[in-house]
Scaffold this motif. Structure first.
Motif, PDB file in Angstrom:
ATOM      1  N   ILE A  52       0.837  -1.203   0.000  1.00 55.69           N
ATOM      2  CA  ILE A  52       0.000   0.000   0.000  1.00 55.69           C
ATOM      3  C   ILE A  52       0.870   1.250   0.000  1.00 55.69           C
ATOM      4  O   ILE A  52       0.610   2.223  -0.718  1.00 55.69           O
ATOM      5  CB  ILE A  52      -0.946  -0.012   1.223  1.00 55.69           C
ATOM      6  CG1 ILE A  52      -1.979  -1.139   1.078  1.00 55.69           C
ATOM      7  CG2 ILE A  52      -1.657   1.332   1.371  1.00 55.69           C
ATOM      8  CD1 ILE A  52      -2.822  -1.361   2.312  1.00 55.69           C
ATOM      9  N   THR A  53       1.938   1.231   0.797  1.00 57.10           N
ATOM     10  CA  THR A  53       2.867   2.367   0.824  1.00 57.10           C
ATOM     11  C   THR A  53       3.484   2.591  -0.548  1.00 57.10           C
ATOM     12  O   THR A  53       3.567   3.732  -1.032  1.00 57.10           O
ATOM     13  CB  THR A  53       3.983   2.128   1.857  1.00 57.10           C
ATOM     14  OG1 THR A  53       3.403   1.984   3.151  1.00 57.10           O
ATOM     15  CG2 THR A  53       4.979   3.283   1.861  1.00 57.10           C
ATOM     16  N   ASN A  56       0.914   4.054  -2.910  1.00 53.31           N
ATOM     17  CA  ASN A  56       0.659   5.470  -2.603  1.00 53.31           C
ATOM     18  C   ASN A  56       1.781   6.360  -3.119  1.00 53.31           C
ATOM     19  O   ASN A  56       1.537   7.446  -3.647  1.00 53.31           O
ATOM     20  CB  ASN A  56       0.497   5.662  -1.088  1.00 53.31           C
ATOM     21  CG  ASN A  56      -0.865   5.217  -0.591  1.00 53.31           C
ATOM     22  OD1 ASN A  56      -1.864   5.345  -1.298  1.00 53.31           O
ATOM     23  ND2 ASN A  56      -0.917   4.683   0.612  1.00 53.31           N
ATOM     24  N   ASN A  59       1.397   6.577  -6.848  1.00 48.31           N
ATOM     25  CA  ASN A  59       0.218   7.336  -7.229  1.00 48.31           C
ATOM     26  C   ASN A  59       0.381   8.830  -6.998  1.00 48.31           C
ATOM     27  O   ASN A  59      -0.311   9.643  -7.614  1.00 48.31           O
ATOM     28  CB  ASN A  59      -1.001   6.833  -6.441  1.00 48.31           C
ATOM     29  CG  ASN A  59      -2.281   6.959  -7.235  1.00 48.31           C
ATOM     30  OD1 ASN A  59      -2.296   6.740  -8.432  1.00 48.31           O
ATOM     31  ND2 ASN A  59      -3.359   7.323  -6.560  1.00 48.31           N
ATOM     32  N   SER A  60       1.313   9.196  -6.118  1.00 49.93           N
ATOM     33  CA  SER A  60       1.495  10.608  -5.787  1.00 49.93           C
ATOM     34  C   SER A  60       2.551  11.277  -6.657  1.00 49.93           C
ATOM     35  O   SER A  60       2.786  12.483  -6.533  1.00 49.93           O
ATOM     36  CB  SER A  60       1.891  10.754  -4.314  1.00 49.93           C
ATOM     37  OG  SER A  60       3.151  10.137  -4.065  1.00 49.93           O
ATOM     38  N   GLU A 100       2.847  -2.637  -8.438  1.00 49.15           N
ATOM     39  CA  GLU A 100       3.440  -1.343  -8.098  1.00 49.15           C
ATOM     40  C   GLU A 100       4.621  -0.973  -8.986  1.00 49.15           C
ATOM     41  O   GLU A 100       4.881   0.203  -9.203  1.00 49.15           O
ATOM     42  CB  GLU A 100       3.832  -1.297  -6.618  1.00 49.15           C
ATOM     43  CG  GLU A 100       4.914  -2.263  -6.178  1.00 49.15           C
ATOM     44  CD  GLU A 100       6.264  -1.578  -6.065  1.00 49.15           C
ATOM     45  OE1 GLU A 100       6.358  -0.382  -6.385  1.00 49.15           O
ATOM     46  OE2 GLU A 100       7.224  -2.272  -5.676  1.00 49.15           O
ATOM     47  N   PHE A 134      -6.017   1.112  -7.488  1.00 49.53           N
ATOM     48  CA  PHE A 134      -5.238   2.245  -7.971  1.00 49.53           C
ATOM     49  C   PHE A 134      -5.328   2.403  -9.489  1.00 49.53           C
ATOM     50  O   PHE A 134      -4.755   3.320 -10.047  1.00 49.53           O
ATOM     51  CB  PHE A 134      -3.772   2.094  -7.554  1.00 49.53           C
ATOM     52  CG  PHE A 134      -3.522   2.389  -6.110  1.00 49.53           C
ATOM     53  CD1 PHE A 134      -2.983   3.602  -5.719  1.00 49.53           C
ATOM     54  CD2 PHE A 134      -3.841   1.471  -5.127  1.00 49.53           C
ATOM     55  CE1 PHE A 134      -2.754   3.882  -4.381  1.00 49.53           C
ATOM     56  CE2 PHE A 134      -3.621   1.735  -3.788  1.00 49.53           C
ATOM     57  CZ  PHE A 134      -3.079   2.952  -3.416  1.00 49.53           C
TER      58      PHE A 134
END
Length: 280
Positions: A52-53, A56, A59-60, A100, A134
């Protein structure tokens, strides 16, 4: 120093213990995969939080003209851009978790022709369901839970995964059934160098000394077996299927400390992962 003076020594010792307990550990030398307990790190809460990290962070990212791509993905990006700048390609990402790696390359702007790449992740549903959340309308990524039969992919991508598998030869055979023309292997845990001392069962019939053994890995709060690969032997096995090795390197961006090992002789300790790229 100020905080240390105010804090009882016991608290610092406990903090150091928990910090070290989260570092990768390689414990002992074993002859078979089955001797080592399998606690399934990939179902642990710590692993899911790590994914998840990573998602994120991907995605940022803001796409920049000069993207900051994490090594070793920068090597994969270079190769994939070369393959996709004029043609549409398909990628099978075996053990790709949440996807990811794909999101990082796309969100960061590393893939210059993302519309020409269809990316398929093979992994367990409990992990890839995270990645689905995502996915945007522009992302060309899909997820499946086993190697597909009767489908062809241009590229097989494997990042980190092979050394967690017992039957590596069987998995490679299944992956070759998708008839790829390119294989990208990054962050392989193993070595090809001859060292000073070896265990007797590590001698090939030819007398050549090979670094290849099994050890117990501790990460994400759980133990699992790891197959410490002989990289040269792996490359030769893939080349027998008509592939040519076009890139090989030790991954100097990631460095393990001898402190990561317990009960593993120094001559068998591996401090860097490796990369192999193949084409046919």
């Amino acid at each position: 120093t100020f905080l240390r003076d105010l804090t009882p020594p016991l608290i610092w010792r406990v903090a150091r213990y928990f910090f070290k307990s989260n570092l990768p550990k390689y414990i002992g030398v074993y002859k078979t995969f089955q001797e080592i307990p399998q606690e399934n790190q990939w179902a642990s809460d710590l692993w899911l939080k790590q994914q998840i990290t990573a998602l994120n962070i991907s995605n940022s990212q803001i796409v920049d003209y000069l993207p900051n791509i994490r090594h070793p993905q920068d090597l994969s990006v270079l190769y994939l851009n070369q393959l996709s700048w004029q043609n549409k390609i398909t990628v099978l990402d075996f053990g790709g978790a949440s996807g990811e790696v794909y999101y990082h390359m796309v969100r960061g702007g590393g893939l210059l022709y993302p519309d020409n790449i269809d990316w398929t992740v093979v992994d367990a549903p409990n992990i890839f369901e995270l990645g689905k959340k995502f996915k945007s309308d522009r992302d060309r990524i899909s997820y499946i839970n086993e190697i597909p039969v009767g489908h062809q992919f241009d590229v097989v991508n494997i990042n980190t995964v092979l050394h967690y598998i017992d039957d590596i030869e069987g998995v490679i055979e299944k992956l070759l059934n998708v008839n790829p023309n390119h294989i990208i292997l990054t962050r392989l845990f193993g070595c090809a160098d001859n060292k000073a001392a070896f265990m007797p069962h590590m001698l090939l019939p030819t007398g050549e000394r090979v670094i290849e053994y099994f050890t117990k890995n501790y990460a994400f709060g759980r133990h699992c077996p790891i197959h410490v690969l002989n990289i040269k032997k792996l490359a030769q096995a893939i080349e027998q299927h008509g592939f040519h090795l076009i890139y090989r390197a030790s991954n100097m961006e990631e460095k393990l400390s001898p402190d990561a090992y317990s009960g593993v002789p120094q001559e068998l300790q591996i401090y860097n992962t490796s990369h192999l790229f193949f084409a046919r």
